[in-house]
Design a protein around this motif. Structure first.
Motif, PDB file in Angstrom:
ATOM      1  N   ILE A   1       0.845  -1.190   0.000  1.00  0.00           N
ATOM      2  CA  ILE A   1       0.000   0.000   0.000  1.00  0.00           C
ATOM      3  C   ILE A   1       0.881   1.241   0.000  1.00  0.00           C
ATOM      4  N   ASN A   2       0.722   2.073  -1.021  1.00  0.00           N
ATOM      5  CA  ASN A   2       1.436   3.348  -1.104  1.00  0.00           C
ATOM      6  C   ASN A   2       0.509   4.460  -0.632  1.00  0.00           C
ATOM      7  N   VAL A   3       1.012   5.297   0.257  1.00  0.00           N
ATOM      8  CA  VAL A   3       0.223   6.411   0.790  1.00  0.00           C
ATOM      9  C   VAL A   3       0.893   7.726   0.399  1.00  0.00           C
ATOM     10  N   SER A   4       0.132   8.626  -0.175  1.00  0.00           N
ATOM     11  CA  SER A   4       0.663   9.927  -0.583  1.00  0.00           C
ATOM     12  C   SER A   4       0.667  10.879   0.612  1.00  0.00           C
ATOM     13  N   LEU A   5       1.851  11.431   0.915  1.00  0.00           N
ATOM     14  CA  LEU A   5       1.975  12.386   2.016  1.00  0.00           C
ATOM     15  C   LEU A   5       3.166  13.288   1.704  1.00  0.00           C
ATOM     16  N   ASP A   6       2.892  14.544   1.377  1.00  0.00           N
ATOM     17  CA  ASP A   6       3.949  15.431   0.890  1.00  0.00           C
ATOM     18  C   ASP A   6       4.621  16.261   1.974  1.00  0.00           C
ATOM     19  N   SER A   7       4.101  16.217   3.188  1.00  0.00           N
ATOM     20  CA  SER A   7       4.711  16.995   4.263  1.00  0.00           C
ATOM     21  C   SER A   7       4.327  16.396   5.603  1.00  0.00           C
ATOM     22  N   LEU A   8       5.184  16.608   6.589  1.00  0.00           N
ATOM     23  CA  LEU A   8       4.875  16.216   7.958  1.00  0.00           C
ATOM     24  C   LEU A   8       4.267  17.381   8.735  1.00  0.00           C
ATOM     25  N   SER A   9       3.946  18.439   8.024  1.00  0.00           N
ATOM     26  CA  SER A   9       3.285  19.607   8.591  1.00  0.00           C
ATOM     27  C   SER A   9       1.806  19.579   8.215  1.00  0.00           C
ATOM     28  N   SER A  10       0.943  19.656   9.203  1.00  0.00           N
ATOM     29  CA  SER A  10      -0.496  19.667   8.938  1.00  0.00           C
ATOM     30  C   SER A  10      -0.894  20.855   8.073  1.00  0.00           C
ATOM     31  N   ALA A  11      -0.303  22.015   8.338  1.00  0.00           N
ATOM     32  CA  ALA A  11      -0.650  23.219   7.578  1.00  0.00           C
ATOM     33  C   ALA A  11      -0.220  23.101   6.120  1.00  0.00           C
ATOM     34  N   LYS A  12       0.973  22.566   5.880  1.00  0.00           N
ATOM     35  CA  LYS A  12       1.451  22.400   4.506  1.00  0.00           C
ATOM     36  C   LYS A  12       0.562  21.431   3.735  1.00  0.00           C
ATOM     37  N   ASN A  13       0.188  20.334   4.378  1.00  0.00           N
ATOM     38  CA  ASN A  13      -0.669  19.361   3.704  1.00  0.00           C
ATOM     39  C   ASN A  13      -2.029  19.958   3.382  1.00  0.00           C
ATOM     40  N   ALA A  14      -2.561  20.734   4.283  1.00  0.00           N
ATOM     41  CA  ALA A  14      -3.852  21.367   4.024  1.00  0.00           C
ATOM     42  C   ALA A  14      -3.751  22.337   2.854  1.00  0.00           C
ATOM     43  N   SER A  15      -2.607  23.012   2.722  1.00  0.00           N
ATOM     44  CA  SER A  15      -2.454  23.992   1.651  1.00  0.00           C
ATOM     45  C   SER A  15      -2.368  23.345   0.279  1.00  0.00           C
ATOM     46  N   ILE A  16      -1.838  22.120   0.222  1.00  0.00           N
ATOM     47  CA  ILE A  16      -1.643  21.486  -1.083  1.00  0.00           C
ATOM     48  C   ILE A  16      -2.789  20.539  -1.454  1.00  0.00           C
ATOM     49  N   THR A  17      -3.460  19.956  -0.459  1.00  0.00           N
ATOM     50  CA  THR A  17      -4.557  19.034  -0.741  1.00  0.00           C
ATOM     51  C   THR A  17      -5.926  19.698  -0.630  1.00  0.00           C
ATOM     52  N   ARG A  18      -5.971  20.908  -0.039  1.00  0.00           N
ATOM     53  CA  ARG A  18      -7.206  21.649   0.210  1.00  0.00           C
ATOM     54  C   ARG A  18      -8.071  20.956   1.260  1.00  0.00           C
ATOM     55  N   ARG A  19      -7.483  20.003   2.001  1.00  0.00           N
ATOM     56  CA  ARG A  19      -8.205  19.287   3.051  1.00  0.00           C
ATOM     57  C   ARG A  19      -7.270  19.129   4.249  1.00  0.00           C
ATOM     58  N   ASP A  20      -7.800  19.223   5.454  1.00  0.00           N
ATOM     59  CA  ASP A  20      -6.976  19.122   6.650  1.00  0.00           C
ATOM     60  C   ASP A  20      -7.088  17.712   7.241  1.00  0.00           C
TER      61      ASP A  20
ATOM     62  N   LYS B   1      -5.210  12.265  10.439  1.00  0.00           N
ATOM     63  CA  LYS B   1      -5.907  11.039  10.022  1.00  0.00           C
ATOM     64  C   LYS B   1      -4.998  10.171   9.157  1.00  0.00           C
ATOM     65  N   VAL B   2      -4.334  10.784   8.181  1.00  0.00           N
ATOM     66  CA  VAL B   2      -3.454  10.033   7.279  1.00  0.00           C
ATOM     67  C   VAL B   2      -2.262   9.450   8.040  1.00  0.00           C
ATOM     68  N   TYR B   3      -1.646  10.251   8.888  1.00  0.00           N
ATOM     69  CA  TYR B   3      -0.481   9.770   9.644  1.00  0.00           C
ATOM     70  C   TYR B   3      -0.869   8.596  10.552  1.00  0.00           C
ATOM     71  N   ASN B   4      -2.004   8.713  11.223  1.00  0.00           N
ATOM     72  CA  ASN B   4      -2.455   7.622  12.089  1.00  0.00           C
ATOM     73  C   ASN B   4      -2.778   6.372  11.283  1.00  0.00           C
TER      74      ASN B   4
END
Length: 301
Positions: free
Chosen positions: A86-105, A109-112
């Motif tokens: 299983i490959n999981v897409s995760l571009d940052s370990l920062s919640s704010a950065k991920n929200a800025s690029i995926t448009r979802r916070d 949830k993904v890390y857990n």
């Protein structure tokens, strides 16, 4: 994800589960031994469990790439269908950065869910697209996740697609990544691992770390000469390279009862030697080429 979202395809343009299975059988009959469900996000389809079960009945290794938001709902289904990778897409370990690029916070949830997948015994790879000015300062943080976990981090060079505002100034290359690793770790502890046949990634490990990391250098150091991937999009189009600006329609002839194997053979035979014919870095700067290649989020497959 673009700020204004994307135009959704009419349901009639998307393959049904029966059509996915029919086309997959054709590929398997012609030698395909691995199928990966990817996206967009494959788990949002209401019939994804049925698709997985049908594909699992074929003599193939079945894998999946996901954004990781709802994988916790599918643990039992993955195991039932024999899905281990299983490959999981995760571009940052920062919640704010991920929200800025995926448009979802959804970072927590993904890390857990990544931790849950590891706990449940899955082989997990984290796909991280690196971009200068955004997340290149997190390379070591991602690698450190592999110290105590059997996790593989895959750094992916930023690739040009329609609408993603790609330019060379944003590229974090294989060379850039390795320089950062050499700055942080002793050279004797930085190990180059053997790559698997037809691997798209260059694999590495820090000595005594439980996991490993890899670099997919499709822009600066391509692997096209050994690539054996081909992609069937959600609307039944065949792409022989992610850089390809052309697609071949399999869905229409399938619905018309026509043979699709000749189309598949022609597309495989027409795979270009390097990056769909973009042999030089200069060609990457031609935005007219990029705009003809649909955005990654709209490819599906």
């Amino acid at each position: 994800m673009p700020a204004d979202g994307i135009t959704l395809s009419p349901k009639s343009h998307i393959m049904t589960y029966e059509e996915i299975y029919s086309i997959a059988k054709e590929f398997v009959a012609n030698g395909v031994t691995k199928i990966r469900l990817t996206g967009g996000e494959p788990l949002v389809r209401k019939d994804v469990s049925l698709i997985m079960e049908k594909l699992a009945s074929l003599p193939v290794e079945l894998a999946i790439t996901t954004n990781g938001v709802i994988v916790d709902r599918f643990i039992a289904q993955f195991k039932k269908c024999g899905i281990q990778k299983i490959n999981v897409s995760l571009d940052s370990l920062s919640s704010a950065k991920n929200a800025s690029i995926t448009r979802r916070d959804y970072f927590t949830k993904v890390y857990n869910n990544i931790q849950l997948l590891l706990k449940e015994g899955f082989e997990v790879k984290v796909n991280c697209v690196l971009m200068k000015g955004f997340n290149e300062n997190e390379i070591i943080d991602f690698i450190e996740l592999t110290k105590y976990q059997s996790l593989q981090i895959r750094f992916i060079e930023f690739m040009p697609f329609d609408g993603n505002k790609w330019n060379m100034d944003k590229l974090v290359s294989l060379e850039d990544i390795l320089k950062e690793v050499y700055r942080h770790y002793d050279v004797k502890d930085f190990l180059r691992l053997d790559d698997m046949p037809n691997d798209t990634a260059k694999n590495y490990q820090i000595r005594d770390y439980k996991g490993r990391f890899a670099v997919i250098s499709s822009v600066s150091n391509p692997f096209c000469d050994s690539c054996n991937r081909i992609r069937l999009t959600a609307n039944g189009q065949l792409k022989n390279c992610l850089f390809s600006t052309s697609e071949s329609d399999l869905l229409t002839p399938l619905r018309n009862g026509e043979a699709i194997t000749p189309i598949i053979e022609k597309m495989v035979a027409s795979k270009k030697k390097v990056r769909n014919g973009m042999n030089t870095i200069e060609e990457f700067t031609n935005t007219n080429i990029h705009s003809k290649n649909r955005s990654m989020i709209a490819i599906g497959g």
